[in-house]
Design an enzyme around this catalytic site. Structure first.
Site, PDB file in Angstrom:
ATOM      1  N   SER A 144       0.817  -1.216   0.000  1.00  0.00           N
ATOM      2  CA  SER A 144       0.000   0.000   0.000  1.00  0.00           C
ATOM      3  C   SER A 144       0.851   1.266   0.000  1.00  0.00           C
ATOM      4  O   SER A 144       0.516   2.251  -0.640  1.00  0.00           O
ATOM      5  CB  SER A 144      -0.894   0.015   1.236  1.00  0.00           C
ATOM      6  OG  SER A 144      -1.821  -1.041   1.178  1.00  0.00           O
ATOM      7  N   GLN A 330     -34.124 -17.682   2.103  1.00  0.00           N
ATOM      8  CA  GLN A 330     -33.339 -17.663   0.866  1.00  0.00           C
ATOM      9  C   GLN A 330     -33.484 -16.297   0.195  1.00  0.00           C
ATOM     10  O   GLN A 330     -32.493 -15.685  -0.215  1.00  0.00           O
ATOM     11  CB  GLN A 330     -33.840 -18.794  -0.062  1.00  0.00           C
ATOM     12  CG  GLN A 330     -32.936 -19.122  -1.248  1.00  0.00           C
ATOM     13  CD  GLN A 330     -31.793 -20.073  -0.882  1.00  0.00           C
ATOM     14  OE1 GLN A 330     -31.599 -20.427   0.285  1.00  0.00           O
ATOM     15  NE2 GLN A 330     -31.030 -20.479  -1.878  1.00  0.00           N
ATOM     16  N   ARG A 333     -31.567 -13.365   1.667  1.00  0.00           N
ATOM     17  CA  ARG A 333     -30.120 -13.349   1.437  1.00  0.00           C
ATOM     18  C   ARG A 333     -29.818 -13.114  -0.049  1.00  0.00           C
ATOM     19  O   ARG A 333     -28.848 -12.447  -0.384  1.00  0.00           O
ATOM     20  CB  ARG A 333     -29.500 -14.679   1.875  1.00  0.00           C
ATOM     21  CG  ARG A 333     -29.615 -14.924   3.384  1.00  0.00           C
ATOM     22  CD  ARG A 333     -29.484 -16.408   3.746  1.00  0.00           C
ATOM     23  NE  ARG A 333     -28.115 -16.880   3.647  1.00  0.00           N
ATOM     24  CZ  ARG A 333     -27.774 -18.179   3.554  1.00  0.00           C
ATOM     25  NH1 ARG A 333     -28.716 -19.124   3.523  1.00  0.00           N
ATOM     26  NH2 ARG A 333     -26.514 -18.541   3.496  1.00  0.00           N
ATOM     27  N   GLY A 401     -24.628 -27.717  -0.458  1.00  0.00           N
ATOM     28  CA  GLY A 401     -23.431 -28.526  -0.668  1.00  0.00           C
ATOM     29  C   GLY A 401     -22.881 -28.431  -2.081  1.00  0.00           C
ATOM     30  O   GLY A 401     -21.671 -28.322  -2.288  1.00  0.00           O
ATOM     31  N   GLU A 424      -5.041  -2.406  -6.174  1.00  0.00           N
ATOM     32  CA  GLU A 424      -5.448  -1.031  -6.478  1.00  0.00           C
ATOM     33  C   GLU A 424      -5.982  -0.327  -5.235  1.00  0.00           C
ATOM     34  O   GLU A 424      -6.964   0.402  -5.286  1.00  0.00           O
ATOM     35  CB  GLU A 424      -6.516  -1.015  -7.581  1.00  0.00           C
ATOM     36  CG  GLU A 424      -5.974  -1.262  -8.964  1.00  0.00           C
ATOM     37  CD  GLU A 424      -4.984  -0.188  -9.386  1.00  0.00           C
ATOM     38  OE1 GLU A 424      -5.293   0.998  -9.222  1.00  0.00           O
ATOM     39  OE2 GLU A 424      -3.898  -0.559  -9.873  1.00  0.00           O
TER      40      GLU A 424
END
Lengths: 664, 664
Positions: A144, A330, A333, A401, A424
């Site tokens: 950095s 579901q 998320r 899975g 970057e």
């Protein structure tokens, strides 16, 4: 089952015109047309297949990338592709390679930092790939902090040369892509020393390898730094290590646009403004934000399609189980990530405009908007790459899975994407830069200096410090003014609180260090506001196509209210909203998920990704997941023999109780 | 530099007795002694080296694991290791292998579900490894929902056999470790059918391969399912696919402890209580929590040591740059993970006790604590594995660019750990089970039924719904009572709010589905409280050793206050604390970081990990990172030749402008 679309039912549910949305996603009809044509070209060329990538060992994998890169170059020449088309071609080949650095860093560095004369000499060679270049900045001990680089370039007035040298082990160049095995040249960064005086870090064009037989030139030690995260991922790239042992280059290979060393060894600044480098930074970071929306949208496309295919629990009377996309856990998320992909797409589009704006101003010697543009792009790079890396992994987990299999495409997508959080500009370091800009802005609020651009809202600091959100029903959270004001108030109050806490320290730098975690939070709040506000601004444009605007509306509020829910601690602790209003936002979010649900598959179809580009069985367009998974399994090298290699030496002696005498 | 301890200065700063802390971490002097001895045994045996793992292609990698496994078995026999020592040996070899399933699933399944007769027949064969077994439950189309499995076991009264069959593609067994290439036997789960009637899923011992030549038996199709996330990681394991084509097994190979099929084909339940399976579940999940603390502590050890080695920015007058561990942004990300590793260690220790307690109660036919124990272990499995997976990746990012190298050990640690979020119960599915338990508990609060164990706090619901936190100064947040009450109030209020919202739905199941995201949040709040309370309980024990107790105190409050800060939205929206108190917690957290800082290296030294086990150059004990990174790079296969394989075919034609005629 060949040819059957297992997701047809899902596609029929869509309440908007997918073709119109594809144009919106691409940015323009032209952009769509080029992307569509080139992505299909790549997908249909067997030379570019990538489904075996995870199984190749390093040398094979790398050689295979060399082959693809050469084939791509041949295609570009044979088909006389334009620069835009060639760039899309490399993009859809979807495999990190030395050409990324050659076209993306080496050439831009010469363009940005080279004099006209230097450009005339080097660019034609680079454009024709008669030389291949990389960008050698970071060192083993230095990332950095560019000003901490140790490599030296000492001017020798006797010979009119620079002596490039690596004085320590930690000064070894480390990480540059394309350096390890391919590049013939580098733009290398080193401390310029003339007459015993250190002038700081400058760029130099250094030849590394013979153009005759590719062997490293005298004084050059170069190699690959070894395996990286993931099976394929960046292991197709020869990230390199490089040491210089008093390597001499002619004086005219120092990039001299901004500063020069004369024949006599005198160091001089040119009248070209140093701020020009910021223009390049805005450009590079804008492409990173665009890449973020692309990577995240790939992951979301895979997880959304598979969530519609996968069924689990909820079977009634022996009927089919419930599609997992119908579960609210579901949706809560997945859909915010879908919304994020669109949000990042639009803020990336806006950054393109910002780059043009900044460039025009620079040409007119107007540097007034630079600090704001710099902070804004730094923050958006950090925000979008972190969210994308996390989002890809979340999508992988949403696939259960099977998301852990390489054939799902998600492990590789994660491994290849995640360095964007570090390169970057490390994301935390960047947020601290944003925070510094915020603190400066707050400190100047009293003075006559008006904040501009994305920070302009702070002009209304008095109002924003005391305003009260007037949301009373869940639907009120669909008003742009309510959402914007809540985000503006939150960002302002967090910045002001930091500034107040900082003022308690006698030494401001100590205070900044001590409070840096809070400052990072304030920077995030500011950056999230930018993304939300640019999404809202996009919706105020004319957007053609049946139902398209309605879908984008829903996605915009999913994005904003999801953030509000996730960061409700910020909003509540600063008194921007009440607990009741937070709860209403959450209710509204649930209704929005229901609104998105029937359109989910069509919203990911709108990305227009080929199965080749997605590289995922779970995400395949026709949803015919299970037979494809089953077939793919048998292609693993371990399945070449039914009885595994090693049985006689290592399994049989165990089973036959002969381990004590076995030769292992 | 050989033999120099680059971290000696850090070690000298420690304010506590590291040897005593090692005992605390290990759990007992005995546990420490065994772990120390066995880990050194593994580290010193070149047969177990793992530094080349990322570079091997699949077949080599797998064969290498077979070799290590055989060598481990030989060592166990030659040195007559005890069961405990053998298990530690496998643990420190640190490479997923078929033996994990043989010892960890196949044998326990027979022990738990087999009759005495079945155990007498099969266990001796398994203990001597005359047979090798796996655990074949999940199918291509069926994971979490075990009751949805499709494989059938149909009793044939004519021959007194079961016919094991895979009726569909989606019924293919998929994922079982050790199945693909090694196992000779499996405990396979299938729907038991007698006389046309389906009795649900039961376990069967099925032989898969010939004990003579290892070839699959007739009717068995078996293979490996292909590459998974990461370079090495789980690719050392033969996760398998398996199809049965009317495979016949004798009736006495159904595991009959809980239910039987008689010679006549009659299905019967035994008088063994079904709840026994929960005992096994508690056991398995307790080991998963222990593994979480181990994996997280490895990552934290690497990131902490490297953060002390790495310097960046902040150089004054040409002096050394600042150690990155001194940055508050680094501390605020790293130290909560260090605290989490300790927290998970102690809650894991407590779970061991819980397992003993549950077992004793089951033997006394006392099932009263089972639902609570089941919810608690499900929740802790979910909480600790999710936090660990995220924490490992955070540690990787904390190591900057070099964390992306395989030699950092972190990419592999992540890839090998992350399936823990999915196996043995998907983490979200588990949290929903916890939520169901919480809702039941809340609904019974009015009745005479008293909540027990980790949910006992809900007895005080009236107090917890209205109590006000009385923290007035930052130091007040170091009182166990203040912290505990805030966490209890938050958990209670979130559960009660969910229950109230649920009651508005006519159909409770619909309500549960609709509100499931909020229910998951409530479950997390409950589980975090458990971890915090067990850490506090640990501190109330007698802990010998200079300064050890003080360090654990600091770590405990770092853990609790970090959670409080991260989830301040929960605490504020439920009115458990005020914004001012949240801010004081944040202030206290910063002071605690300063207190941890000088002890950080010693706190990770206390894990007592060998360099072999850590498998990380960045985390090496002596901190001599850069020379080791540099040396390791040259071992990559790509560096075997200076001019890369592929130069003549694919690079030279590009450079020489001969691409149009090149044969690619």
């Amino acid at each position: 089952m060949e040819g059957v679309d297992h997701l047809a039912n899902e596609r029929n549910k869509a309440q908007f015109d997918v073709d119109s949305m594809k144009i919106v996603w691409a940015g323009s009809r032209h952009a769509f047309e080029v992307s569509d044509r080139i992505s299909k070209l790549v997908a249909s060329d067997p030379a570019f297949r990538k489904d075996n990538r995870a199984m190749l060992e390093r040398k094979e994998l790398f050689k295979n990338t060399l082959r693809k890169t050469a084939h791509a170059w041949k295609t570009i020449i044979d088909l006389r592709l334009s620069e835009e088309e060639a760039s899309r071609l490399r993009f859809y080949i979807d495999e990190p390679a030395y050409t990324d650095l050659h076209w993306g860093m080496f050439i831009p560095a010469i363009k940005g930092q080279g004099t006209d004369e230097q450009q005339q000499k080097w660019l034609p060679l680079a454009y024709k790939m008669q030389i291949i270049g990389c960008y050698a900045q970071t060192e083993l001990g230095h990332g950095s902090n560019v000003q901490g680089l140790e490599t030296t370039a000492t001017f020798d007035p006797q010979t009119d040369e620079f002596i490039i040298h690596s004085p320590t082990l930690t000064s070894s160049k480390w990480w540059p892509g394309g350096l390890g095995k391919v590049s013939t040249h580098a733009v290398a960064y080193a401390r310029l020393v003339t007459d015993g005086q250190d002038h700081g870090v400058h760029g130099f064009i250094v030849q590394l390898r013979s153009l005759e037989d590719h062997s490293p030139l005298p004084g050059i030690t170069v190699g690959d730094i070894g395996m990286k995260f993931g099976n394929g991922a960046y292991n197709t790239m020869d990230n390199g290590v490089l040491r210089f042992d008093h390597v001499r280059i002619p004086r005219n290979q120092m990039l001299m646009r901004v500063s020069q060393v004369t024949r006599e060894g005198k160091y001089m600044q040119s009248n070209v403004p140093r701020q020009l480098v910021y223009g390049t930074m805005v450009y590079v970071r804008q492409t990173i934000v665009a890449d973020a929306s692309c990577a995240l949208s790939k992951a979301v496309c895979i997880a959304t399609r598979y969530s519609a295919v996968r069924r689990q629990f909820g079977s009634h009377n022996g009927g089919p189980e419930t599609q997992v996309i119908d579960y609210k856990t579901q949706q809560s998320r997945l859909f915010p990530l879908l919304a994020s992909a669109y949000a990042f797409r639009f803020v990336g589009e806006w950054l393109k405009w910002l780059y043009t704006d900044v460039t025009q101003r620079l040409q007119a010697n107007d540097f007034s908007t630079l600090p704001e543009a710099h902070a804004c792009t730094a923050g958006l790079k950090s925000l979008t790459t972190s969210a994308t890396a996390d989002g890809i992994e979340e999508c992988r987990k949403l696939c259960g899975g099977h998301g852990y299999l390489c054939t799902s495409g998600l492990p590789e997508l994660f491994a290849v994407y995640v360095p964007a959080c570090t390169y970057e500009g490390d994301n935390i370091v960047l947020l601290l830069q944003v925070a510094r800009f915020l603190m400066k802005t707050v400190s100047q609020l009293g003075s006559g200096k008006h904040p501009v651009g994305t920070i302009a809202y702070m002009k209304r600091v008095e109002h924003l410090m005391q305003c009260r959100c007037n949301v009373q029903r869940a639907e009120d959270w669909l008003k742009p003014s309510a959402v914007l004001e809540a985000f503006e108030a939150r960002a302002t109050r967090m910045s002001v609180a930091c500034a107040q806490n900082l003022s308690k320290f006698a030494n401001p730098e100590e205070g900044f260090a001590e409070l840096s975690a809070d400052l990072v939070d304030a920077a995030v709040a500011h950056c999230q506001l930018i993304v939300v506000s640019k999404f809202i601004a996009k919706l105020q444009q004319d957007i053609p196509g049946k139902g398209v605007k309605e879908q984008l509306d829903a996605l915009c509020y999913v994005y904003a209210l999801f953030l509000l829910h996730k960061h409700q601690g910020d909003f509540l602790s600063t008194g921007c909203i009440t607990p009741k209003q937070a709860s209403l936002a959450n209710d509204q979010l649930r209704s929005l998920y229901s609104k998105i649900r029937p359109n989910a598959i069509a919203l990911v179809d709108s990305f227009n990704y080929t199965d080749h580009f997605l590289g995922s069985i779970l995400g395949c367009y026709d949803g015919n997941v299970y037979p494809k998974l089953y077939e793919a399994a048998w292609k693993d090298p371990l399945n070449e023999s039914v009885v595994p290699n090693g049985y006689h030496e290592y399994i049989k002696p165990v089973l036959k109780q002969q381990i004590r005498t076995a030769r292992l």
